[in-house]
Scaffold this motif. Sequence first.
Motif, PDB file in Angstrom:
ATOM      1  N   GLY A 256     -13.829   8.337  31.473  1.00 36.18           N
ATOM      2  CA  GLY A 256     -14.268   8.782  30.154  1.00 36.18           C
ATOM      3  C   GLY A 256     -13.774  10.181  29.849  1.00 36.18           C
TER       4      GLY A 256
ATOM      5  N   THR B 171     -17.907   0.771  37.340  1.00 36.31           N
ATOM      6  CA  THR B 171     -18.218   2.091  36.794  1.00 36.31           C
ATOM      7  C   THR B 171     -19.629   2.481  37.221  1.00 36.31           C
TER       8      THR B 171
ATOM      9  N   SER C 179     -22.968   4.811  37.598  1.00 29.99           N
ATOM     10  CA  SER C 179     -23.556   5.729  36.632  1.00 29.99           C
ATOM     11  C   SER C 179     -24.316   6.871  37.293  1.00 29.99           C
TER      12      SER C 179
ATOM     13  N   SER D 227     -22.630   2.282  29.943  1.00 30.73           N
ATOM     14  CA  SER D 227     -21.727   2.308  31.090  1.00 30.73           C
ATOM     15  C   SER D 227     -21.481   3.754  31.463  1.00 30.73           C
TER      16      SER D 227
ATOM     17  N   THR E 170     -24.747   5.478  29.901  1.00 31.22           N
ATOM     18  CA  THR E 170     -26.020   4.841  30.228  1.00 31.22           C
ATOM     19  C   THR E 170     -27.145   5.863  30.087  1.00 31.22           C
TER      20      THR E 170
ATOM     21  N   THR F 266     -23.604  -1.145  22.130  1.00 30.55           N
ATOM     22  CA  THR F 266     -22.920  -0.769  23.368  1.00 30.55           C
ATOM     23  C   THR F 266     -22.514   0.691  23.275  1.00 30.55           C
TER      24      THR F 266
ATOM     25  N   GLU G 151     -20.141   3.569  25.305  1.00 26.55           N
ATOM     26  CA  GLU G 151     -19.141   3.804  26.353  1.00 26.55           C
ATOM     27  C   GLU G 151     -18.241   4.963  25.968  1.00 26.55           C
TER      28      GLU G 151
ATOM     29  N   ILE H 106     -16.331  -2.341  26.966  1.00 29.89           N
ATOM     30  CA  ILE H 106     -17.662  -2.916  27.144  1.00 29.89           C
ATOM     31  C   ILE H 106     -18.116  -3.635  25.865  1.00 29.89           C
TER      32      ILE H 106
ATOM     33  N   GLY I 220     -18.211   4.278  20.749  1.00 26.72           N
ATOM     34  CA  GLY I 220     -17.206   4.634  21.750  1.00 26.72           C
ATOM     35  C   GLY I 220     -16.115   5.477  21.130  1.00 26.72           C
TER      36      GLY I 220
END
Lengths: 305, 274
Positions: A109, A138, A140, A198, A202, A238, A240, A249, A266
């Motif tokens: 990321g 991945t 966390s 993710s 998360t 989601t 990410e 994801i 994202g």
Amino acid sequence: MKGTMRDAFWNVIHAEMAEDPSLFVLTADFGAPALDRIAAEHADRFLSVGISEQNLVNVAAGLALEGCRVVAYGIAPFFLRAAEQIRINLAMASQFRPLNVTLVGVGVGFSYVVSGPSHHALEDLAVLRAFPAVDVITPSDTASAAAAAELTRRPGIRYMRFDSQPLPELYPDDFRFPDTGYVQLRDDPRHRLLLVGSGAMTHTALEVADVFGASVVDVLSPRGAQLGGLPDHALVCTLEEGVLNSGGIDSWVRAQMPGADVVGFGFHGPYEFRARTRGELHLAFGLDADAVIAAIRSLKWATSC
Amino acid sequence: MTDLDALRGKAGQLWRDTLLLHEREPGIRIASCLSCVELMTALFCGGHLRCRAGDPRWEDRDRFIASKGHGAVSLYPLLADLGFLDRDELRKIGGSATPLGMIPDPAVPGVETVNGSLGHGLGVSLGMALALHRRASSARVVVLHGDGELDEGAVWEAVRLAADLGLPNLFLLVDVNGKSMLGCCRRGMASWRRVFDGFGWRVVCCEDGHDLAQLDRALDELFRVPAPGPSVLLAATVKGHGVPELESAELSHVMTLKPSRIRELLAEKGADCR
């Protein structure tokens, strides 16, 4: 478990080097404290191949063909330059003979914030998830990274992507990697909102969930995970630090839950070169908790939430 | 002492076998395959590559990796000679009920790696050689590249590392046929010799890669004269060797021979066209 994911992972591998003579560690000129101990104590099974990720993967493949259990380490976004080597010499080759190769990339990321977008691993999950037989993992937090290290004992091709920064502790020190590939962290008995996160996101999902009383799932490994077994929720979001609508994801969740209303948070481009903190990057792409909360509130379903 | 007459006869038969495979599977890159027939004959049949008949996974075997996969169908008859596959299987190429494709893959006993995409073989071979060297195995790793394939950057990551590690059990054979898909390669034997020497590899040159005596001597030097690190054999060859229209064509890489022409060529050589 305090510290960084990579240290937690390498501490487990360091202990296993003494137990398993087949374990061989490669690195593309990238270090870690525990790696230094491995290099000193097991010089015959440690090698830096230099700044050459394609060769890193190829050498890993060759070692694995000769029966080695291989862990190959580098900087996460730079594994993309070895995508074809992963495709041919790991994914395809493992169809003919069991191979045990774990690629470990640090910098998932936005975690290498100030190095700029060249060091941001935003597409790697989407790209490598596309290869049959490659399990993209991945963690966390550090406990899940340490648990992931235990997966290296099994034949298979794995790509593990670690945050470079310490993240809040989420799992207990004795956490075992779930066969399901995900962990449900919160349950909304009304099944109104499900947040699927993710890695670092998360933790943002948990912050957002506090506001809505939402269900939260932490996706550790999409391969083999069956989210379809979860109850239907009115809205699925989601989160990410990864590309949207491109196999990340969000795409995976939509495939897992074909009837669900799924909204993805994202990276949507363009690449951000000027941000100085991870917070600024999240602001730039609407990934900070406040922005996610506001976005969810603005959606039609949420008027009664 | 190598029986050179027998080796020449074997190379002739392999040349004919390769043409027959192309007849059955026109997708085979025949020009690329014909340039390394003698090199592969000398390697497999001249007592240089250590194999055990009927046992493709013999632990102490010398590993052979055909990185120029599109030019390696001559491997099939050689593997049949070793008893790794039934010779009748060669007739099935081009059909659906056979693992024999236009590019050899590990579904075929004796084929070690997945190839077809160029530039991968040397790095993978390096990993194999590293594992073997670490456990003090006598097995060697021999990898065949084309000279056009040397354009790929990943090759040089492996060239550099192999020299830095000083792996004496890693051997690269380069089929220097001077042409890639779009035409002539810019570098020749002398240039490649300087490049590999500059990286610290031991270099052996064979100025006529179709002369079995020269090849045998070169392979002898390669494998029997110890070197402190990796070694490369540069073999000067002709793409499409033995077929005039392939030899003279700049774009021979993409040319296909018609069955009638293959029959003519085989008849000219007095071949057994089974």
